[in-house]
Design a protein around this motif. Structure first.
Motif, PDB file in Angstrom:
ATOM      1  N   ALA A 211       0.839  -1.201   0.000  1.00  0.00           N
ATOM      2  CA  ALA A 211       0.000   0.000   0.000  1.00  0.00           C
ATOM      3  C   ALA A 211       0.876   1.254   0.000  1.00  0.00           C
ATOM      4  N   ARG A 212       1.935   1.242   0.797  1.00  0.00           N
ATOM      5  CA  ARG A 212       2.848   2.391   0.864  1.00  0.00           C
ATOM      6  C   ARG A 212       3.521   2.613  -0.490  1.00  0.00           C
TER       7      ARG A 212
ATOM      8  N   ALA B 189      -1.869   6.769  -5.589  1.00  0.00           N
ATOM      9  CA  ALA B 189      -2.468   7.950  -4.966  1.00  0.00           C
ATOM     10  C   ALA B 189      -1.630   9.223  -5.035  1.00  0.00           C
TER      11      ALA B 189
ATOM     12  N   SER C 256       1.059   4.014  -3.047  1.00  0.00           N
ATOM     13  CA  SER C 256       0.627   5.390  -2.752  1.00  0.00           C
ATOM     14  C   SER C 256       1.631   6.433  -3.232  1.00  0.00           C
ATOM     15  N   ARG C 257       2.838   6.028  -3.526  1.00  0.00           N
ATOM     16  CA  ARG C 257       3.878   6.956  -3.982  1.00  0.00           C
ATOM     17  C   ARG C 257       3.828   7.229  -5.489  1.00  0.00           C
TER      18      ARG C 257
ATOM     19  N   TYR D 256      -4.675  -1.576  -3.899  1.00  0.00           N
ATOM     20  CA  TYR D 256      -3.935  -0.424  -3.384  1.00  0.00           C
ATOM     21  C   TYR D 256      -3.971   0.699  -4.409  1.00  0.00           C
TER      22      TYR D 256
END
Length: 190
Positions: A62-63, A182, A66-67, A179
């Motif tokens: 997810a991290r 984002a 998100s990048r 995910y």
């Protein structure tokens, strides 16, 4: 469990590609043509993953996702691995935000390895969608040439999926998590 991280195809993209392949499937009956419902772009193959690492794996994936910003992609052309004359895999290429897609795949694989997915693929992504397989290396040069002019509609990839493979007579894929891409930076990392 056997896992990978990938991008599903929107239905309209899948239907367009499926329609374009109809005459080629008929002309190449010796190839194994997967069910279009299973088509996806694999970004990182994780292999067998112990269930115990799933919480950390999900956090890291997810991290990583998100990048990155959503990406405009399209399916174009054709090729074969390892070569058209000794092909085991017939594919169409993934184009558009290709450099960002490769970096995203690298980030997902690195996050998976840090979470303990020791089999996570370390090879650099060659963005493609597998269309057919040959058991013993077939000469698919004519097929690659004939399908090489294919150019599909563009779509926006807005999320990556963590997917479980259920192997057997009929391969089945189960999305475990999704995910979002984002980041707000245009075309890449923030």
């Amino acid at each position: 469990m056997r896992l990978f991280v990938g991008l599903p195809l929107p239905r309209r993209v899948r239907d367009e590609l499926d329609h374009a392949l109809v005459p080629h499937r008929a002309a190449w009956p010796g190839l194994r043509w997967p069910d279009p419902a299973t088509w996806h772009v694999t970004l990182s193959f994780l292999g067998e993953v112990p269930e115990g690492i799933l919480p950390d794996l999900e956090t890291r994936l997810a991290r990583a996702a998100s990048r990155y910003a959503p990406m405009t992609l399209s399916l174009t052309g054709a090729g074969a691995f390892p070569s058209a004359r000794r092909a085991r895999v017939f594919w169409t290429g993934v184009y558009g935000s290709r450099p960002q897609l490769v970096r995203l795949a690298d980030s997902l694989g690195a996050g998976a390895r840090r979470a303990g997915a020791v089999q996570a693929d370390r090879r650099r992504l060659h963005p493609h969608l597998t269309l057919a397989r040959s058991g013993a290396g077939a000469d698919l040069q004519r097929l690659v040439e004939d399908f090489g002019s294919f150019a599909g509609a563009a779509w926006e990839a807005g999320a990556v999926h963590l997917v479980r493979s259920h192997l057997g007579a009929a391969v089945r894929y189960e999305t475990i998590a999704e995910y979002p891409l984002a980041a707000s930076a245009p075309g890449g990392q923030s």
